[in-house]
Design a protein around this motif. Structure first.
Motif, PDB file in Angstrom:
ATOM      1  N   HIS A  11     -10.452  -5.529  -2.763  1.00 30.95           N
ATOM      2  CA  HIS A  11     -10.613  -3.836  -2.866  1.00 30.95           C
ATOM      3  C   HIS A  11     -11.411  -3.623  -4.239  1.00 30.95           C
ATOM      4  O   HIS A  11     -11.151  -3.980  -5.207  1.00 30.95           O
ATOM      5  N   ILE A  12     -12.570  -2.864  -3.680  1.00 29.58           N
ATOM      6  CA  ILE A  12     -13.542  -1.899  -4.803  1.00 29.58           C
ATOM      7  C   ILE A  12     -13.449  -0.760  -4.295  1.00 29.58           C
ATOM      8  O   ILE A  12     -13.811  -0.676  -3.120  1.00 29.58           O
ATOM      9  N   GLY A  13     -13.238  -0.183  -4.891  1.00 31.46           N
ATOM     10  CA  GLY A  13     -13.547   1.943  -4.380  1.00 31.46           C
ATOM     11  C   GLY A  13     -12.148   2.464  -4.025  1.00 31.46           C
ATOM     12  O   GLY A  13     -10.871   2.595  -4.641  1.00 31.46           O
ATOM     13  N   ASP A  14     -12.340   4.066  -3.187  1.00 28.15           N
ATOM     14  CA  ASP A  14     -11.002   4.836  -2.720  1.00 28.15           C
ATOM     15  C   ASP A  14     -11.044   5.152  -1.199  1.00 28.15           C
ATOM     16  O   ASP A  14     -10.400   5.480  -1.289  1.00 28.15           O
ATOM     17  N   SER A  15     -11.905   4.059  -0.375  1.00 26.33           N
ATOM     18  CA  SER A  15     -10.475   3.636   0.401  1.00 26.33           C
ATOM     19  C   SER A  15      -9.320   3.114   0.418  1.00 26.33           C
ATOM     20  O   SER A  15      -9.161   2.116  -0.718  1.00 26.33           O
ATOM     21  N   ARG A  16      -8.821   2.346   1.264  1.00 28.10           N
ATOM     22  CA  ARG A  16      -7.019   2.159   0.906  1.00 28.10           C
ATOM     23  C   ARG A  16      -7.343   1.580   2.256  1.00 28.10           C
ATOM     24  O   ARG A  16      -7.289   1.483   3.016  1.00 28.10           O
ATOM     25  N   ALA A  17      -5.802   0.606   1.663  1.00 30.51           N
ATOM     26  CA  ALA A  17      -5.316  -0.295   2.592  1.00 30.51           C
ATOM     27  C   ALA A  17      -3.442   0.023   2.215  1.00 30.51           C
ATOM     28  O   ALA A  17      -3.330   0.107   1.700  1.00 30.51           O
ATOM     29  N   TYR A  18      -2.753   0.065   3.328  1.00 27.27           N
ATOM     30  CA  TYR A  18      -1.622   0.677   3.615  1.00 27.27           C
ATOM     31  C   TYR A  18      -0.502  -0.438   4.532  1.00 27.27           C
ATOM     32  O   TYR A  18      -1.146  -1.421   5.101  1.00 27.27           O
ATOM     33  N   LEU A  19       0.578  -0.505   3.979  1.00 25.47           N
ATOM     34  CA  LEU A  19       1.618  -0.789   4.699  1.00 25.47           C
ATOM     35  C   LEU A  19       2.664  -0.686   5.196  1.00 25.47           C
ATOM     36  O   LEU A  19       3.271   0.130   4.527  1.00 25.47           O
ATOM     37  N   LEU A  20       2.716   0.086   6.749  1.00 23.86           N
ATOM     38  CA  LEU A  20       4.280   0.347   7.354  1.00 23.86           C
ATOM     39  C   LEU A  20       4.919  -1.041   7.822  1.00 23.86           C
ATOM     40  O   LEU A  20       4.397  -1.939   8.663  1.00 23.86           O
TER      41      LEU A  20
ATOM     42  N   ARG B  45       1.690   1.988  -0.147  1.00 19.83           N
ATOM     43  CA  ARG B  45       0.006   1.791  -0.236  1.00 19.83           C
ATOM     44  C   ARG B  45      -0.009   0.525  -1.311  1.00 19.83           C
ATOM     45  O   ARG B  45       0.449   0.199  -2.075  1.00 19.83           O
ATOM     46  N   VAL B  46      -1.301  -0.235  -0.527  1.00 19.33           N
ATOM     47  CA  VAL B  46      -1.477  -1.626  -1.003  1.00 19.33           C
ATOM     48  C   VAL B  46      -2.500  -1.409  -2.359  1.00 19.33           C
ATOM     49  O   VAL B  46      -1.904  -2.625  -3.253  1.00 19.33           O
ATOM     50  N   THR B  47      -3.229  -0.353  -1.738  1.00 18.19           N
ATOM     51  CA  THR B  47      -4.374  -0.354  -2.970  1.00 18.19           C
ATOM     52  C   THR B  47      -4.235   0.284  -3.768  1.00 18.19           C
ATOM     53  O   THR B  47      -3.991   1.530  -4.069  1.00 18.19           O
ATOM     54  N   HIS B  48      -5.052   0.563  -4.967  1.00 21.17           N
ATOM     55  CA  HIS B  48      -4.794   1.479  -6.382  1.00 21.17           C
ATOM     56  C   HIS B  48      -6.583   2.069  -6.498  1.00 21.17           C
ATOM     57  O   HIS B  48      -7.381   1.553  -6.955  1.00 21.17           O
ATOM     58  N   ASP B  49      -7.197   3.537  -6.002  1.00 17.26           N
ATOM     59  CA  ASP B  49      -8.265   4.361  -6.476  1.00 17.26           C
ATOM     60  C   ASP B  49      -8.844   3.890  -7.625  1.00 17.26           C
ATOM     61  O   ASP B  49      -8.186   4.110  -8.281  1.00 17.26           O
ATOM     62  N   HIS B  50     -10.600   3.541  -7.331  1.00 11.50           N
ATOM     63  CA  HIS B  50     -10.794   3.183  -8.920  1.00 11.50           C
ATOM     64  C   HIS B  50     -11.792   4.532  -9.012  1.00 11.50           C
ATOM     65  O   HIS B  50     -13.441   4.350  -8.195  1.00 11.50           O
ATOM     66  N   THR B  51     -11.515   5.318  -9.002  1.00  5.42           N
ATOM     67  CA  THR B  51     -12.182   6.885  -8.798  1.00  5.42           C
ATOM     68  C   THR B  51     -11.929   7.529 -10.748  1.00  5.42           C
ATOM     69  O   THR B  51     -10.192   6.996 -11.287  1.00  5.42           O
ATOM     70  N   VAL B  52     -12.232   8.601 -11.085  1.00  4.87           N
ATOM     71  CA  VAL B  52     -12.210   9.254 -11.972  1.00  4.87           C
ATOM     72  C   VAL B  52     -10.702  10.124 -12.502  1.00  4.87           C
ATOM     73  O   VAL B  52     -10.252  10.195 -12.418  1.00  4.87           O
ATOM     74  N   VAL B  53      -9.810  10.582 -11.343  1.00  5.72           N
ATOM     75  CA  VAL B  53      -9.196  11.271 -10.979  1.00  5.72           C
ATOM     76  C   VAL B  53      -7.751  10.695 -10.629  1.00  5.72           C
ATOM     77  O   VAL B  53      -7.604  11.054 -12.048  1.00  5.72           O
ATOM     78  N   GLN B  54      -8.342   9.546 -10.545  1.00  6.94           N
ATOM     79  CA  GLN B  54      -7.031   8.504 -10.443  1.00  6.94           C
ATOM     80  C   GLN B  54      -7.277   7.648 -11.565  1.00  6.94           C
ATOM     81  O   GLN B  54      -5.164   7.687 -12.444  1.00  6.94           O
ATOM     82  N   ALA B  55      -8.219   7.050 -12.425  1.00 11.51           N
ATOM     83  CA  ALA B  55      -7.731   7.056 -13.939  1.00 11.51           C
ATOM     84  C   ALA B  55      -6.901   7.941 -14.881  1.00 11.51           C
ATOM     85  O   ALA B  55      -6.735   8.156 -15.837  1.00 11.51           O
TER      86      ALA B  55
END
Length: 375
Positions: free
Chosen positions: A245-254, A261-271
């Protein structure tokens, strides 16, 4: 600066600040805490009592592991600004620790899995030698999947790429003049992983090599133009899903009705969220919410991807999606749509329909995969 203030010798100041003279001499050499006066003849250091608070602050910041430049910056700030800077530093430390924790968990799980496979092979050999009939109770799993990408209702072109195959699931969200080519090239670089089951013990290496290959592919596709892409992919190993995972697309598990949510966003706002500088409510409308900290942009040094390994269970449903979905459809709505859809194709259609019903301001791509028992 300290005129009229009774000076303390380095020994008295060390005792008052609970720091050793050696530490004080080091802080002087590093430029973090200069003495108020140095005797020109003896070189003996003298400190003012009002330097005690700064001495303790420097010691505490050193304990936090803050770099020297950061300590100098904090010491020069007013108390409220210094507090914000310390929170921001600790948020970055926690985010970096989380990445290392995930990698450590990945490696530990990977080695555990490798050990289990080796143990199974030894057991099979012993079983063969004793002519014991083979086990019949092993549950074989496979993926049922669907992928769809849509231009949305505002953008003139679609720069997203969505792919689903027997072993590989991937979403890329390109940006810039050659964004569509960049995203497509990144996913294409991973498609070689879809052809065969990864050999035991090689999943981590395969994913690392895939990111290297995707970086080169993005650079070639951009052709010198300013462009890049996110990349979120899952690789099926037969019983587990390995994530890159790289970036702000996401992976989820139901799983069992709950959405994770499986991923963590790599964005300024998430930081900024991680650092406590923004609330979740403020993040929703922040003007920089789409500004990426990590992406595949074809540079010589590829970004460090997040890597995880997930045990799959029958009944699990995974979603990979671009931010064209998550920016306009809240997680609780995503959960209900995923849970209600009868199969992966119905799920991707309903999710994309929800994004477009919310205005469709961006391209939107979804990949949905169900973990099922093999027939």
């Amino acid at each position: 600066m300290h005129t009229g203030t009774a000076m303390l010798t380095i020994g008295a100041f060390a005792k008052a600040s609970r720091l050793s003279p050696k530490a004080l001499r080091l802080y002087d050499e590093l430029g973090l805490l200069r003495p108020a006066r140095v005797d020109p003849d003896t070189g003996y250091r003298y400190y003012a009592p009002d330097q005690l608070e700064q001495a303790r602050l420097v010691a505490w910041l050193r304990r936090l592991g803050m770099p020297l430049a950061g300590i100098r910056r904090v010491c020069a700030l007013a108390p409220d600004a210094a507090a914000r800077e310390i929170r921001a530093h600790w948020g970055r430390v926690e985010a970096e620790t989380a990445v290392r924790r995930d990698l450590a968990a990945f490696l530990a799980d990977h080695l555990d899995h490798l050990s289990d496979r080796l143990s199974d092979r030894l057991a099979d050999r012993r079983s063969d030698r004793s002519s014991t009939p083979p086990r019949k109770d092993i549950t074989m799993l496979e993926l049922r999947y669907a992928a769809r990408s849509d231009r949305g209702r505002v953008r003139p072109a679609n720069q997203d790429t969505a792919y689903a195959g027997t072993r590989l699931l991937a979403v890329a969200d390109g940006y810039g003049p050659a964004g569509a080519r960049a995203g497509g090239a990144a996913v294409t670089a991973l498609k070689a992983l879809d052809t065969a089951e990864p050999p035991a013990g090689s999943v981590l290496n395969l994913l690392e090599d895939a990111v290297q290959g995707a970086t080169r592919a993005v650079a070639d596709a951009a052709g010198g133009a300013e462009a890049g892409t996110t990349l979120t992919a899952l690789l099926w190993t037969g019983s587990r899903l390995a994530l890159v995972h790289i970036g702000d697309s996401r992976a989820y598990l139901l799983r069992e009705g709950g959405l994770f949510r499986v991923t963590h966003d790599h964005t300024v706002v998430q930081a900024m969220l991680d650092e406590g500088r923004l609330t979740p409510e403020e993040a929703v409308s922040h003007p920089q919410r789409a500004l990426l900290l990590r992406a595949l942009d074809g540079t010589a040094t590829p970004p460090v991807p997040d890597l995880r390994l997930h045990d799959a269970l029958p009944g699990d449903r995974y979603l990979l999606c671009s931010d064209g979905l998550t920016a306009v459809v809240p997680d609780d709505r995503i959960r209900s749509l995923l849970a209600a859809a009868g199969d992966p194709d119905a799920a991707v259609r309903s999710l994309i329909g929800a994004a477009n019903a919310a205005g469709g301001p961006d391209n939107v791509s979804c990949v949905v995969a169900d973990v099922v028992e093999s027939r």
